[in-house]
Write a protein that holds these residues in place. Structure first.
Motif, short mmCIF file in Angstrom:
data_model
loop_
_atom_site.label_atom_id
_atom_site.label_comp_id
_atom_site.label_asym_id
_atom_site.label_seq_id
_atom_site.Cartn_x
_atom_site.Cartn_y
_atom_site.Cartn_z
N GLY A 14 -20.75 -4.63 10.11
CA GLY A 14 -20.36 -4.32 11.47
C GLY A 14 -18.86 -4.06 11.57
O GLY A 14 -18.16 -3.96 10.56
N ARG A 15 -18.40 -3.94 12.80
CA ARG A 15 -16.99 -3.69 13.07
C ARG A 15 -16.35 -4.92 13.68
O ARG A 15 -16.95 -5.56 14.55
N PRO A 16 -15.12 -5.22 13.25
CA PRO A 16 -14.42 -6.36 13.88
C PRO A 16 -14.35 -6.16 15.39
O PRO A 16 -14.05 -5.08 15.87
N GLY A 17 -14.69 -7.20 16.11
CA GLY A 17 -14.66 -7.15 17.57
C GLY A 17 -15.97 -6.73 18.20
O GLY A 17 -16.15 -6.86 19.40
N SER A 18 -16.92 -6.23 17.39
CA SER A 18 -18.21 -5.83 17.96
C SER A 18 -19.18 -7.02 17.95
O SER A 18 -18.92 -8.04 17.32
N THR A 19 -20.29 -6.86 18.63
CA THR A 19 -21.25 -7.96 18.73
C THR A 19 -22.08 -8.14 17.46
O THR A 19 -22.71 -9.17 17.28
N ASN A 20 -22.08 -7.15 16.57
CA ASN A 20 -22.87 -7.27 15.35
C ASN A 20 -21.98 -7.48 14.12
O ASN A 20 -22.36 -7.15 13.01
N TYR A 21 -20.82 -8.03 14.31
CA TYR A 21 -19.85 -8.26 13.25
C TYR A 21 -20.14 -9.59 12.57
O TYR A 21 -20.38 -10.60 13.22
N GLY A 22 -20.15 -9.58 11.22
CA GLY A 22 -20.40 -10.83 10.51
C GLY A 22 -19.83 -10.80 9.11
O GLY A 22 -19.41 -9.76 8.61
N VAL A 23 -19.84 -11.95 8.47
CA VAL A 23 -19.33 -12.08 7.11
C VAL A 23 -20.29 -12.97 6.32
O VAL A 23 -20.80 -13.97 6.83
N SER A 24 -20.53 -12.57 5.06
CA SER A 24 -21.34 -13.37 4.15
C SER A 24 -20.45 -13.81 2.98
O SER A 24 -20.07 -12.98 2.16
N VAL A 65 -11.52 -13.33 7.03
CA VAL A 65 -11.77 -12.59 8.27
C VAL A 65 -10.45 -12.04 8.82
O VAL A 65 -10.37 -10.87 9.21
N SER A 66 -9.42 -12.85 8.81
CA SER A 66 -8.11 -12.43 9.30
C SER A 66 -7.55 -11.27 8.46
O SER A 66 -7.05 -10.29 9.00
N VAL A 67 -7.65 -11.39 7.15
CA VAL A 67 -7.15 -10.35 6.24
C VAL A 67 -7.92 -9.05 6.47
O VAL A 67 -7.33 -7.97 6.55
N TYR A 68 -9.23 -9.13 6.62
CA TYR A 68 -10.05 -7.94 6.82
C TYR A 68 -9.72 -7.29 8.16
O TYR A 68 -9.54 -6.06 8.24
N GLN A 69 -9.62 -8.08 9.22
CA GLN A 69 -9.30 -7.54 10.54
C GLN A 69 -7.92 -6.88 10.55
O GLN A 69 -7.75 -5.80 11.10
N GLN A 70 -6.95 -7.53 9.92
CA GLN A 70 -5.60 -6.98 9.85
C GLN A 70 -5.63 -5.64 9.10
O GLN A 70 -4.98 -4.68 9.52
N SER A 71 -6.36 -5.58 8.03
CA SER A 71 -6.45 -4.34 7.25
C SER A 71 -7.09 -3.21 8.05
O SER A 71 -6.61 -2.08 8.03
N THR A 72 -8.17 -3.51 8.77
CA THR A 72 -8.83 -2.48 9.56
C THR A 72 -7.93 -2.02 10.71
O THR A 72 -7.89 -0.83 11.02
N GLU A 73 -7.20 -2.94 11.32
CA GLU A 73 -6.27 -2.57 12.39
C GLU A 73 -5.16 -1.66 11.87
O GLU A 73 -4.79 -0.70 12.53
N ILE A 133 -5.28 0.34 9.26
CA ILE A 133 -5.86 1.65 8.95
C ILE A 133 -6.11 2.44 10.23
O ILE A 133 -5.80 3.63 10.31
N ASN A 134 -6.67 1.79 11.24
CA ASN A 134 -6.92 2.47 12.51
C ASN A 134 -5.62 2.96 13.15
O ASN A 134 -5.58 4.07 13.68
N ALA A 135 -4.57 2.16 13.10
CA ALA A 135 -3.28 2.56 13.65
C ALA A 135 -2.73 3.77 12.89
O ALA A 135 -2.21 4.72 13.49
N HIS A 136 -2.87 3.75 11.58
CA HIS A 136 -2.40 4.87 10.76
C HIS A 136 -3.19 6.14 11.08
O HIS A 136 -2.62 7.23 11.19
N LEU A 137 -4.50 6.02 11.25
CA LEU A 137 -5.32 7.18 11.58
C LEU A 137 -4.94 7.75 12.94
O LEU A 137 -4.90 8.97 13.12
N GLN A 138 -4.64 6.88 13.90
CA GLN A 138 -4.21 7.35 15.22
C GLN A 138 -2.88 8.09 15.14
O GLN A 138 -2.68 9.08 15.81
N GLU A 139 -1.97 7.59 14.30
CA GLU A 139 -0.69 8.28 14.09
C GLU A 139 -0.91 9.67 13.53
O GLU A 139 -0.26 10.62 13.95
N LEU A 140 -1.83 9.78 12.57
CA LEU A 140 -2.11 11.08 11.97
C LEU A 140 -2.71 12.06 12.99
O LEU A 140 -2.41 13.25 12.96
N GLU A 141 -3.55 11.53 13.87
CA GLU A 141 -4.17 12.38 14.89
C GLU A 141 -3.16 12.90 15.90
O GLU A 141 -3.32 14.00 16.42
#
Length: 81
Positions: A30-40, A61-69, A71-79
């Protein structure tokens, strides 16, 4: 307890995996912040206390969320460039 130095962690967004230098692996779905987000978690060491396991899960969880944030910020900059 294991340190929380970023070098201790390897992140693969594509595979949705976070690996700690101890050998513990955390598979995300799932995606961090979504209702179907989980970790095994999968712990390499049987010597970890329950508290240490929870600390590793929280940090993974913190490391993963930070990494996705980042990447998302970088993608928005590129757009907007």
């Amino acid at each position: 307890m294991y340190g929380y130095i970023m070098d201790d962690w390897k992140v693969s967004i594509k595979q949705q995996l976070v690996t700690h230098s101890s050998g513990s692996v955390f598979k995300f779905n799932g995606r961090p912040g979504s209702t179907n987000y989980g970790v095994s978690p999968s712990f390499n060491s049987t010597n970890l206390t329950a508290l240490e396991q929870v600390q590793l899960i929280r940090k993974a969880v913190s490391v993963y969320q930070q990494s996705t944030e980042e990447i998302n910020a970088h993608l928005q900059e590129l757009e907007t460039s």
